[in-house]
Design an enzyme around this catalytic site. Structure first.
Site, PDB file in Angstrom:
ATOM      1  N   CYS A 134     -10.500  -2.830  -4.282  1.00 23.36           N
ATOM      2  CA  CYS A 134      -9.700  -3.826  -4.786  1.00 23.36           C
ATOM      3  C   CYS A 134     -10.368  -5.060  -5.238  1.00 23.36           C
ATOM      4  O   CYS A 134      -9.975  -5.636  -6.306  1.00 23.36           O
ATOM      5  CB  CYS A 134      -8.521  -4.267  -3.836  1.00 23.36           C
ATOM      6  SG  CYS A 134      -7.396  -3.096  -3.403  1.00 23.36           S
ATOM      7  N   GLU A 159      -3.118  -4.894  -2.977  1.00 18.57           N
ATOM      8  CA  GLU A 159      -3.632  -5.609  -4.039  1.00 18.57           C
ATOM      9  C   GLU A 159      -3.694  -4.819  -5.575  1.00 18.57           C
ATOM     10  O   GLU A 159      -3.283  -5.578  -6.524  1.00 18.57           O
ATOM     11  CB  GLU A 159      -5.044  -6.135  -3.670  1.00 18.57           C
ATOM     12  CG  GLU A 159      -5.008  -6.812  -2.423  1.00 18.57           C
ATOM     13  CD  GLU A 159      -5.415  -5.730  -1.091  1.00 18.57           C
ATOM     14  OE1 GLU A 159      -6.040  -5.990  -0.379  1.00 18.57           O
ATOM     15  OE2 GLU A 159      -5.070  -4.531  -1.137  1.00 18.57           O
ATOM     16  N   CYS A 201     -10.323  -4.708   0.174  1.00 18.99           N
ATOM     17  CA  CYS A 201     -11.359  -3.522   0.188  1.00 18.99           C
ATOM     18  C   CYS A 201     -12.304  -3.913  -1.047  1.00 18.99           C
ATOM     19  O   CYS A 201     -11.736  -4.593  -2.071  1.00 18.99           O
ATOM     20  CB  CYS A 201     -10.791  -2.216   0.468  1.00 18.99           C
ATOM     21  SG  CYS A 201     -10.198  -1.646  -1.285  1.00 18.99           S
ATOM     22  N   CYS A 216      -3.918   0.475  -2.729  1.00 17.40           N
ATOM     23  CA  CYS A 216      -3.830  -0.583  -1.855  1.00 17.40           C
ATOM     24  C   CYS A 216      -2.755  -1.542  -2.496  1.00 17.40           C
ATOM     25  O   CYS A 216      -2.330  -1.561  -3.706  1.00 17.40           O
ATOM     26  CB  CYS A 216      -5.197  -1.431  -1.783  1.00 17.40           C
ATOM     27  SG  CYS A 216      -6.321  -0.225  -0.993  1.00 17.40           S
ATOM     28  N   GLU A 257       0.153   5.165   0.594  1.00 13.84           N
ATOM     29  CA  GLU A 257      -0.819   6.199   1.284  1.00 13.84           C
ATOM     30  C   GLU A 257      -0.460   7.650   0.455  1.00 13.84           C
ATOM     31  O   GLU A 257       0.626   7.753   0.192  1.00 13.84           O
ATOM     32  CB  GLU A 257      -1.028   6.111   2.688  1.00 13.84           C
ATOM     33  CG  GLU A 257      -1.539   5.015   3.294  1.00 13.84           C
ATOM     34  CD  GLU A 257      -1.466   4.966   4.799  1.00 13.84           C
ATOM     35  OE1 GLU A 257      -2.164   4.000   5.328  1.00 13.84           O
ATOM     36  OE2 GLU A 257      -1.122   5.904   5.518  1.00 13.84           O
ATOM     37  N   ASN A 258      -1.280   8.194   0.516  1.00 16.12           N
ATOM     38  CA  ASN A 258      -1.285   9.873   0.102  1.00 16.12           C
ATOM     39  C   ASN A 258      -2.172  10.429   1.168  1.00 16.12           C
ATOM     40  O   ASN A 258      -3.289  10.232   1.540  1.00 16.12           O
ATOM     41  CB  ASN A 258      -1.733  10.062  -1.164  1.00 16.12           C
ATOM     42  CG  ASN A 258      -1.566  11.056  -1.970  1.00 16.12           C
ATOM     43  OD1 ASN A 258      -2.070  12.035  -1.843  1.00 16.12           O
ATOM     44  ND2 ASN A 258      -0.448  11.201  -2.724  1.00 16.12           N
ATOM     45  N   ASN A 305       0.816  -1.286   0.144  1.00 19.20           N
ATOM     46  CA  ASN A 305       0.057   0.169   0.113  1.00 19.20           C
ATOM     47  C   ASN A 305       0.880   1.288   0.082  1.00 19.20           C
ATOM     48  O   ASN A 305       1.878   1.284   0.556  1.00 19.20           O
ATOM     49  CB  ASN A 305      -0.816   0.193   1.233  1.00 19.20           C
ATOM     50  CG  ASN A 305      -0.345  -0.203   2.589  1.00 19.20           C
ATOM     51  OD1 ASN A 305       0.494  -0.604   2.749  1.00 19.20           O
ATOM     52  ND2 ASN A 305      -0.975   0.633   3.521  1.00 19.20           N
TER      53      ASN A 305
END
Length: 132
Positions: A91, A56, A88, A54, A45-46, A43
């Site tokens: 994904c 996946e 999620c 993510c 992040e931002n 993953n």
């Protein structure tokens, strides 16, 4: 492909996760049905949460960029959650393009595989499907 190899690849990818906001590092590894190659992702992040990628989806994008197409034979996702974390909804929707309903999805924590699902159990009716 042994699940231990997928777990090893996902754990290694997880180490590279960029998760300064949540602190929740995730790694994923999938094996291509065609080439039997393992592709991993973590993953990223931002600050603009919607721009987060993510693990996946990272693995899928890597596989597509390397092979030009993809059919997923198996997927493993690892996090530090005690019960492990399933992919999620975003994904799962992306993966629906590349997985069959019978594709095994292994979820693991740092101690090992916690549960095995079929892709169809996790996403029984993808957006591109019309229920009968």
């Amino acid at each position: 492909m042994k699940t231990s190899e997928l777990l090893e690849a996902a754990l290694a990818a997880r180490e590279n996760a960029y998760a300064p906001y949540s602190g929740f590092k995730v790694g994923a590894a999938l094996v291509s049905s065609a080439s039997k190659t393992v592709y991993s992702g973590c993953n990223v992040e931002n600050a603009s949460y919607g721009a987060t990628i993510c693990a996946e989806r990272g693995a899928v994008m890597k596989a597509i960029s390397e092979e030009g197409g993809l059919s997923v034979k198996a997927l493993l996702v690892v996090s530090d959650a005690a019960q492990a974390a399933v992919p999620c909804a975003v994904c799962l929707q992306v993966l629906s393009e590349f997985c069959s309903t019978e594709t095994p999805v292994y979820v693991a924590n740092l101690s090992g595989i916690v549960h095995t699902y079929t892709f169809g159990e996790l996403l029984p009716v993808p957006f591109n499907s019309i229920p009968e």
